[in-house]
Design a protein around this motif. Structure first.
Motif, PDB file in Angstrom:
ATOM      1  N   PHE A   1      -5.590  15.177   0.588  1.00 43.20           N
ATOM      2  CA  PHE A   1      -4.972  13.856   0.746  1.00 43.20           C
ATOM      3  C   PHE A   1      -5.555  13.083   1.923  1.00 43.20           C
TER       4      PHE A   1
ATOM      5  N   ALA B   1       1.806   7.154  -1.306  1.00 39.79           N
ATOM      6  CA  ALA B   1       2.687   8.234  -1.764  1.00 39.79           C
ATOM      7  C   ALA B   1       2.118   8.916  -3.004  1.00 39.79           C
ATOM      8  N   HIS B   2       1.522   8.135  -3.901  1.00 43.55           N
ATOM      9  CA  HIS B   2       0.915   8.718  -5.110  1.00 43.55           C
ATOM     10  C   HIS B   2      -0.260   9.618  -4.746  1.00 43.55           C
ATOM     11  N   LEU B   3      -1.087   9.191  -3.796  1.00 45.08           N
ATOM     12  CA  LEU B   3      -2.206  10.024  -3.353  1.00 45.08           C
ATOM     13  C   LEU B   3      -1.705  11.340  -2.777  1.00 45.08           C
ATOM     14  N   TYR B   4      -0.627  11.268  -2.013  1.00 45.07           N
ATOM     15  CA  TYR B   4      -0.079  12.479  -1.393  1.00 45.07           C
ATOM     16  C   TYR B   4       0.390  13.473  -2.450  1.00 45.07           C
ATOM     17  N   GLU B   5       0.988  12.956  -3.511  1.00 40.97           N
ATOM     18  CA  GLU B   5       1.503  13.828  -4.570  1.00 40.97           C
ATOM     19  C   GLU B   5       0.385  14.428  -5.417  1.00 40.97           C
ATOM     20  N   THR B   6      -0.718  13.713  -5.576  1.00 38.87           N
ATOM     21  CA  THR B   6      -1.755  14.154  -6.511  1.00 38.87           C
ATOM     22  C   THR B   6      -2.944  14.850  -5.863  1.00 38.87           C
ATOM     23  N   ARG B   7      -3.248  14.549  -4.592  1.00 37.99           N
ATOM     24  CA  ARG B   7      -4.455  15.095  -3.994  1.00 37.99           C
ATOM     25  C   ARG B   7      -4.230  16.373  -3.198  1.00 37.99           C
TER      26      ARG B   7
ATOM     27  N   PRO C   1       3.883  10.248   4.282  1.00 38.99           N
ATOM     28  CA  PRO C   1       2.899  11.167   3.680  1.00 38.99           C
ATOM     29  C   PRO C   1       1.812  11.601   4.657  1.00 38.99           C
TER      30      PRO C   1
ATOM     31  N   PRO D   1       3.334   2.604  -2.010  1.00 40.72           N
ATOM     32  CA  PRO D   1       3.399   3.400  -3.241  1.00 40.72           C
ATOM     33  C   PRO D   1       2.085   4.110  -3.565  1.00 40.72           C
ATOM     34  N   HIS D   2       0.952   3.438  -3.334  1.00 37.70           N
ATOM     35  CA  HIS D   2      -0.344   4.080  -3.591  1.00 37.70           C
ATOM     36  C   HIS D   2      -0.546   5.274  -2.670  1.00 37.70           C
TER      37      HIS D   2
ATOM     38  N   THR E   1       0.807  -1.230   0.000  1.00 38.04           N
ATOM     39  CA  THR E   1       0.000   0.000   0.000  1.00 38.04           C
ATOM     40  C   THR E   1       0.837   1.276   0.000  1.00 38.04           C
TER      41      THR E   1
END
Length: 330
Positions: free
Chosen positions: A45, A35-41, A130, A32-33, A30
């Motif tokens: 977040f 970290a991706h949410l943190y970068e995009t939302r 994150p 990487p997902h 979980t």
């Protein structure tokens, strides 16, 4: 001696490391997902963190907070008392010296305890980074559900960074020395649990805040930053220092002396022109809020300092344990 110690210890080690392996698998799946949410939302977040991630956050935090106590109770306390109860220590002492016998046990199982805590802490610190950053960025505003504690808080600090290693080493050796002195396993386990609670509370309330000289902030009192007024007219305000550990707050007058605010502040409205005028009057009279805090960027300094303290205490207890075995046991 090391081989025999490992034979006695392999089952408890398999249980703990097996549980850690399961947790590490969930974190790796979980992370990487997250970290991706943190970068995009961005600011949204925390609202995007799903139920599984939320539960995993809670479980891993609680696991790391409890792990040193469990190590002290179930690995440390029975380590010598089990042999004393069974009388097998006398046979072992005919095969080797008391010092080598104890050092082998302390060294092998102590390293396993530190490695378990370090491995789990490293993984959780990476995975939760994150979430910790997002909570800190809210500057004291509550997050959704469980996400309300910055990493400098009592609830989180002990489950991040390097301090779990120090805790594991200290409480393991503490469990051993308590068991050696008490010479009964169950009472020793209960004593270790009590000492764990007392030590952690004392460290947070009496020691940690003084490891580094705290900083001070004087701020005006407004309707926007005021969070509460208690029955004694003591105020609490939001501190504009993201992620900071607030140690204390007190209202001071123009001369900088601690005071309580006038009773009419209780009647100040929460918003609007009248509220602004009310708090402007309070400011005009010289009232300010003095906040004592540890900045968020001192997290790692506090971590390393506290870890060194616990490792030093663990070494001292190990020396005491060796002395006790050599001089006080027959």
């Amino acid at each position: 001696m090391i081989w025999l110690t490992w034979r006695q210890f392999r089952t408890p080690a398999a249980v703990v490391y097996g549980a850690i392996a399961v947790i590490l698998g969930a974190l790796a799946a979980t992370g990487p997902h997250l970290a991706h949410l943190y970068e995009t939302r961005g600011d949204r977040f925390l609202d995007s963190v799903g139920g599984f991630e939320a539960n995993l956050y809670v479980v891993t935090t609680l696991a790391l907070l409890a792990l040193p106590a469990l190590i002290g109770m179930f690995w440390g306390a029975p380590l010598v008392t089990r042999e004393l109860d069974a009388g097998t220590h006398r046979l072992a002492w005919t095969l080797t010296t008391r010092t080598r016998w104890l050092v082998a046990k302390l060294g092998l199982i102590g390293l396993a305890a530190v490695a378990a805590a370090g491995l789990l802490s490293l993984a959780v610190t990476w995975w939760a980074d994150p979430i910790d950053k997002a909570i800190a960025a809210r500057s004291g505003a509550p997050g959704p559900g469980f996400l309300i504690f910055p990493r400098m808080s009592l609830e989180i600090f002990g489950s991040r960074g390097t301090v779990p290693l120090g805790y594991a080493a200290f409480f393991f050796v503490l469990g051993v020395i308590v068991g050696v002195v008490v010479r009964r396993t169950l009472p020793a386990m209960a004593i270790v649990l009590g000492l764990f609670v007392v030590t952690q509370i004392a460290m947070y309330t009496q020691v940690r805040s003084h490891l580094l000289t705290p900083e001070h902030l004087t701020t005006t009192i407004t309707a926007r930053n005021l969070t509460s007024i208690n029955m004694f007219n003591h105020l609490t305000v939001v501190v504009n220092r993201p992620g900071a550990w607030v140690l204390s707050q007190q209202t001071v007058n123009a001369a900088g002396h601690p005071v309580t605010v006038p009773s009419w502040v209780l009647e100040c409205p929460g918003s609007g022109p009248k509220s602004q005028a009310c708090f402007a009057k309070l400011t005009g009279l010289g009232y300010r809020q003095l906040v004592t805090y540890q900045p968020a960027d001192r997290f790692w300094s506090l971590q390393l300092t506290e870890t060194a303290i616990y490792l030093g205490l663990a070494f001292g207890l190990a020396v005491l344990c060796v002395w006790w075995i050599r001089r006080r046991l027959s």
